[in-house]
Design an enzyme around this catalytic site. Structure first.
Site, PDB file in Angstrom:
ATOM      1  N   ARG A 114      -1.087   9.055  -0.364  1.00 10.76           N
ATOM      2  CA  ARG A 114      -2.069   9.838  -0.927  1.00 10.76           C
ATOM      3  C   ARG A 114      -2.028  10.737  -1.672  1.00 10.76           C
ATOM      4  O   ARG A 114      -2.414  11.767  -2.595  1.00 10.76           O
ATOM      5  CB  ARG A 114      -3.366   9.200   0.053  1.00 10.76           C
ATOM      6  CG  ARG A 114      -3.590   7.968  -0.715  1.00 10.76           C
ATOM      7  CD  ARG A 114      -5.025   7.241   0.512  1.00 10.76           C
ATOM      8  NE  ARG A 114      -4.560   6.474   0.499  1.00 10.76           N
ATOM      9  CZ  ARG A 114      -5.982   5.668   1.163  1.00 10.76           C
ATOM     10  NH1 ARG A 114      -7.213   5.890   1.751  1.00 10.76           N
ATOM     11  NH2 ARG A 114      -6.796   4.398   0.937  1.00 10.76           N
ATOM     12  N   GLN A 123      -7.971  14.463   3.488  1.00 13.04           N
ATOM     13  CA  GLN A 123      -8.216  13.126   2.965  1.00 13.04           C
ATOM     14  C   GLN A 123      -8.990  13.725   0.943  1.00 13.04           C
ATOM     15  O   GLN A 123      -9.401  13.083   1.680  1.00 13.04           O
ATOM     16  CB  GLN A 123      -7.300  12.319   2.992  1.00 13.04           C
ATOM     17  CG  GLN A 123      -6.588  11.240   2.004  1.00 13.04           C
ATOM     18  CD  GLN A 123      -5.508   9.735   2.465  1.00 13.04           C
ATOM     19  OE1 GLN A 123      -6.623   8.917   2.706  1.00 13.04           O
ATOM     20  NE2 GLN A 123      -4.515   9.733   2.969  1.00 13.04           N
ATOM     21  N   HIS A 131      -8.335  11.082  -1.657  1.00 11.24           N
ATOM     22  CA  HIS A 131      -8.415   9.315  -2.340  1.00 11.24           C
ATOM     23  C   HIS A 131      -8.272   9.773  -3.982  1.00 11.24           C
ATOM     24  O   HIS A 131      -8.372  11.025  -4.411  1.00 11.24           O
ATOM     25  CB  HIS A 131      -9.012   8.350  -2.491  1.00 11.24           C
ATOM     26  CG  HIS A 131      -8.871   7.689  -2.041  1.00 11.24           C
ATOM     27  ND1 HIS A 131      -8.346   7.403  -3.094  1.00 11.24           N
ATOM     28  CD2 HIS A 131      -7.776   6.395  -1.285  1.00 11.24           C
ATOM     29  CE1 HIS A 131      -7.509   5.671  -3.261  1.00 11.24           C
ATOM     30  NE2 HIS A 131      -8.036   5.186  -1.536  1.00 11.24           N
ATOM     31  N   GLU A 166      -7.002   1.658  -3.262  1.00 12.12           N
ATOM     32  CA  GLU A 166      -5.723   1.426  -2.966  1.00 12.12           C
ATOM     33  C   GLU A 166      -4.615   0.448  -3.277  1.00 12.12           C
ATOM     34  O   GLU A 166      -4.123   0.259  -3.993  1.00 12.12           O
ATOM     35  CB  GLU A 166      -4.842   2.138  -2.207  1.00 12.12           C
ATOM     36  CG  GLU A 166      -3.108   2.311  -2.215  1.00 12.12           C
ATOM     37  CD  GLU A 166      -3.159   3.599  -1.052  1.00 12.12           C
ATOM     38  OE1 GLU A 166      -1.523   3.469  -1.120  1.00 12.12           O
ATOM     39  OE2 GLU A 166      -3.924   4.736  -0.927  1.00 12.12           O
ATOM     40  N   PHE A 172       1.179  -1.153   0.271  1.00 15.43           N
ATOM     41  CA  PHE A 172      -0.245  -0.154  -0.091  1.00 15.43           C
ATOM     42  C   PHE A 172       0.771   1.024   0.058  1.00 15.43           C
ATOM     43  O   PHE A 172       2.164   1.339   0.470  1.00 15.43           O
ATOM     44  CB  PHE A 172      -1.198  -0.006   1.379  1.00 15.43           C
ATOM     45  CG  PHE A 172      -2.346   0.171   0.817  1.00 15.43           C
ATOM     46  CD1 PHE A 172      -2.912  -1.266  -0.198  1.00 15.43           C
ATOM     47  CD2 PHE A 172      -3.359   0.195   1.901  1.00 15.43           C
ATOM     48  CE1 PHE A 172      -4.418  -1.501  -0.264  1.00 15.43           C
ATOM     49  CE2 PHE A 172      -4.376   0.728   1.434  1.00 15.43           C
ATOM     50  CZ  PHE A 172      -4.875  -0.247   0.632  1.00 15.43           C
ATOM     51  N   ARG A 184      -3.650  10.207   6.397  1.00 14.53           N
ATOM     52  CA  ARG A 184      -3.299   9.127   6.726  1.00 14.53           C
ATOM     53  C   ARG A 184      -2.514   8.084   5.584  1.00 14.53           C
ATOM     54  O   ARG A 184      -2.573   8.337   4.736  1.00 14.53           O
ATOM     55  CB  ARG A 184      -5.067   8.898   7.244  1.00 14.53           C
ATOM     56  CG  ARG A 184      -4.449   7.991   7.157  1.00 14.53           C
ATOM     57  CD  ARG A 184      -6.489   6.822   7.863  1.00 14.53           C
ATOM     58  NE  ARG A 184      -7.495   7.647   6.268  1.00 14.53           N
ATOM     59  CZ  ARG A 184      -7.351   6.431   4.995  1.00 14.53           C
ATOM     60  NH1 ARG A 184      -6.766   5.350   5.810  1.00 14.53           N
ATOM     61  NH2 ARG A 184      -8.150   6.718   4.453  1.00 14.53           N
ATOM     62  N   LEU A 236     -15.338   5.103  -4.419  1.00 15.37           N
ATOM     63  CA  LEU A 236     -13.583   5.180  -4.097  1.00 15.37           C
ATOM     64  C   LEU A 236     -13.073   3.394  -5.673  1.00 15.37           C
ATOM     65  O   LEU A 236     -14.261   2.420  -5.411  1.00 15.37           O
ATOM     66  CB  LEU A 236     -13.560   4.336  -2.626  1.00 15.37           C
ATOM     67  CG  LEU A 236     -13.059   4.078  -2.309  1.00 15.37           C
ATOM     68  CD1 LEU A 236     -11.505   5.877  -2.050  1.00 15.37           C
ATOM     69  CD2 LEU A 236     -12.676   3.537  -0.914  1.00 15.37           C
ATOM     70  N   HIS A 252     -12.373  12.811   0.894  1.00 23.41           N
ATOM     71  CA  HIS A 252     -12.179  11.112   0.963  1.00 23.41           C
ATOM     72  C   HIS A 252     -12.622  10.868   2.514  1.00 23.41           C
ATOM     73  O   HIS A 252     -12.870   9.523   3.209  1.00 23.41           O
ATOM     74  CB  HIS A 252     -11.404   9.982   0.920  1.00 23.41           C
ATOM     75  CG  HIS A 252     -11.356   9.000   0.843  1.00 23.41           C
ATOM     76  ND1 HIS A 252     -12.398   7.576   0.481  1.00 23.41           N
ATOM     77  CD2 HIS A 252      -9.896   8.172   1.847  1.00 23.41           C
ATOM     78  CE1 HIS A 252     -11.861   6.832   1.328  1.00 23.41           C
ATOM     79  NE2 HIS A 252     -10.606   6.868   1.874  1.00 23.41           N
TER      80      HIS A 252
END
Length: 561
Positions: free
Chosen positions: A273, A227, A229, A242, A113, A372, A239, A337
């Site tokens: 991100r 955030q 995304h 990721e 990730f 994050r 969404l 997000h």
């Protein structure tokens, strides 16, 4: 009067995990949720949950990645606690029956990730949040936890001594307004994505818990850090995990070129991100996008891998964009997000307001700082849901029940009556204008003129909100009323976001200013604290130092991927 020792507001992963600790502690715990618990937005988390369970990985490496990912404004004691507890949290969920994806030998599978130095994201195909939620729900049903289902909290109530006394609840099923008293309240209501016009969140994600806490006197922290995304579907903002990039997906522009090597030459598509979202937005702004989008290319993964690892993503792409990723790239764009900010708490989930605890996205512990890392949000809910549930359960054993002020109930009923007067502005119209303005002025890139314009619009938006009315006069499932009430919450949070962003004169993590493009650790390595000034009817700001541990490896450095 309905009385409980601990009242948990929100039935997602953090709320459910906290409730289980209440059961273990032998207290009377109840959950209030405005939707069925299995519809909680935790179920929409797709890609995975981080933990250093591989012997070649380490908790220390996970903590370092998180401190760096947070752009050095996360609280280091909380980050260390989360990463230390992560492996046991995963194994505990595994023992409860969570169907994690497995390697051939039976070990829990992990995928790479963004922003991580090791492949430490445990997953269940692309439905990780959903399987965790169902696992915890089974445990709650087994334990017989009382759930006020489809009930919305309209006010967090405090006693004259300043201690939390409970909540005023509106039963969506019947229209009844009633009090629920508690020796303590734990907010686990999730985020506020709907404050932005383009977002990945469900319509229920209106930041109710944050707004309730703010009005009751609890401070919120770091609300400017939102955030975006990198991979929301172009048309809907829904969404795309990721995990699609973790499995090897490429980001390409309208010319078919992979572009992340220009922005993150080492990590490429798996940079943090905020870095990826800014790269995408730059490609779009400089004319290398198409219809406001760039593309996520999975074609080289092959049909077998996509169907095994990313089946939900393929179906969403087909249903919502008319694109089968086996054959064509998916049009995507940065989309609001997640909130790094929330109700300010210590590492045990306690807020400065006596008797109020918080966990999950509703809280700012702060483990996510200014940005994050993917896979840390589910971990946050499980680890701090447990820890906060434990501490809240012990706290209520030392408390007696405060008298519930009936005047609060009367005030809420009066406000409902005012909203149902039948003549005035409709809430959706005002919400669209506010959310579009926030997207425009407080998006991926921010400039002083735009943020000031957003702040300037807020008094007028509040005045218009006073004229909002509900056309539906029914008592049963009056969603028109719920949306109108939620709009008031979103207005409060929009003010926190805009004022915090305008005041922070630097770029850090998800907060990127065109006039202050660099991070300023000397002046701005601190948390923004938002307070509600009831006398003036506005949000005011103060600041708080980051909790640091003095470790040399956590000293701020240039953040590159």
């Amino acid at each position: 009067m309905r009385n409980h020792d601990l009242v948990i507001i929100g039935a997602g992963l953090a709320g459910m995990r906290a409730a289980l600790e209440g059961v273990k502690a032998g207290i009377d715990v109840a959950i209030i949720s405005k939707i069925h618990p299995l519809r909680s937005h935790s179920c929409a988390a797709q890609g995975g949950i981080n933990a250093a369970i591989n012997p070649k990985d380490s908790r220390e490496s996970h903590a370092f990645d998180t401190v760096k990912g947070a752009d050095y404004i996360g609280d280091e004691d909380a980050i260390q606690l989360m990463c230390q507890e992560a492996p046991e949290a995963i194994l505990e969920m595994d023992r409860m029956g969570t169907p994690f994806s497995r390697l051939e030998g039976g070990l829990i599978a992990q995928r790479p990730f963004g922003g991580a130095s090791f492949d430490r994201t445990c997953y269940a195909a692309d439905r990780t949040g959903q399987v965790l939620l169902h696992t915890l729900w089974e445990q709650l049903v087994k334990a017989g936890v009382h759930v006020y289902e489809e009930c919305s909290v309209f006010r967090l109530v405090t006693h004259t001594d300043g201690h939390v006394a409970g909540a005023v609840v509106y039963d969506i099923k019947t229209g009844e307004v009633f009090p629920v008293a508690g020796k303590a309240v734990l907010m686990a209501t999730g985020g506020y994505g709907r404050v932005f016009f383009s977002n990945t969140n469900a319509t229920t994600c209106t930041g109710d818990g944050m707004a309730l806490a703010l009005r009751a006197g609890a401070p919120l922290a770091d609300m400017e850090f939102v955030q975006f995304h990198p991979t929301g579907l172009l048309t809907t903002g829904v969404l795309v995990t990721e995990g699609a990039r973790g499995e090897g997906g490429y980001l390409i522009n309208a010319n078919g070129d992979r572009f992340m090597s220009k922005y993150a030459p080492k990590k490429l598509e798996l940079a943090s991100r905020d870095v990826v979202s800014r790269a995408e937005q730059t490609e779009i702004m400089e004319g290398r996008g198409k219809n406001g989008a760039v593309f996520l290319d999975l074609r080289h993964l092959g049909a077998e891998k996509i169907l095994e690892r990313l089946p939900q993503i393929r179906q969403l792409s087909i249903d919502l964009e008319g694109v089968d990723p086996i054959h064509h790239p998916i049009p995507i764009r940065p989309t609001a997000h997640y909130s790094m900010g929330g109700i300010r708490t210590d590492k045990f989930g306690a807020s400065p307001l006596p008797g109020l605890f918080s966990a999950g996205e509703a809280a700012c512990v702060s483990v996510h700082g200014a940005n994050r890392l993917g896979g840390n949000s589910l971990l946050d809910t499980i680890v701090f849901g447990k820890i906060t549930g434990q501490h809240a359960s012990q706290y209520v054993k030392t408390q007696s029940q405060r008298d519930f002020p009936v005047s609060e109930l009367v005030e809420v009923k009066g406000r409902i009556g005012t909203l149902k007067r039948g003549k005035g502005m409709r809430a959706p119209e005002l919400l669209e204008r506010m959310s579009r303005a926030l997207n425009l002025h407080c998006g991926v890139f921010r400039n002083p003129e735009g943020m000031q314009e957003m702040v300037n619009q807020l008094p007028g938006l509040r005045q218009e909100y006073e004229r909002v009315s509900v056309q539906d006069q029914s008592e049963v499932f009056n969603i028109d009323l719920i949306r109108a009430w939620e709009l008031g919450n979103l207005l409060d949070l929009a003010e926190c976001i805009a004022r915090g962003a305008l005041a922070r004169q630097e770029s850090r993590g998800a907060h990127s200013r065109t006039d202050f493009p660099n991070r300023d650790d000397q002046n701005w390595r601190r948390h923004t604290i938002s307070h509600w000034n009831a006398n003036q009817g506005v949000v005011t700001l103060s600041y708080e130092d980051v909790r640091t541990l003095g470790l040399p490896e956590y000293e701020p450095m240039v953040r590159s991927y």
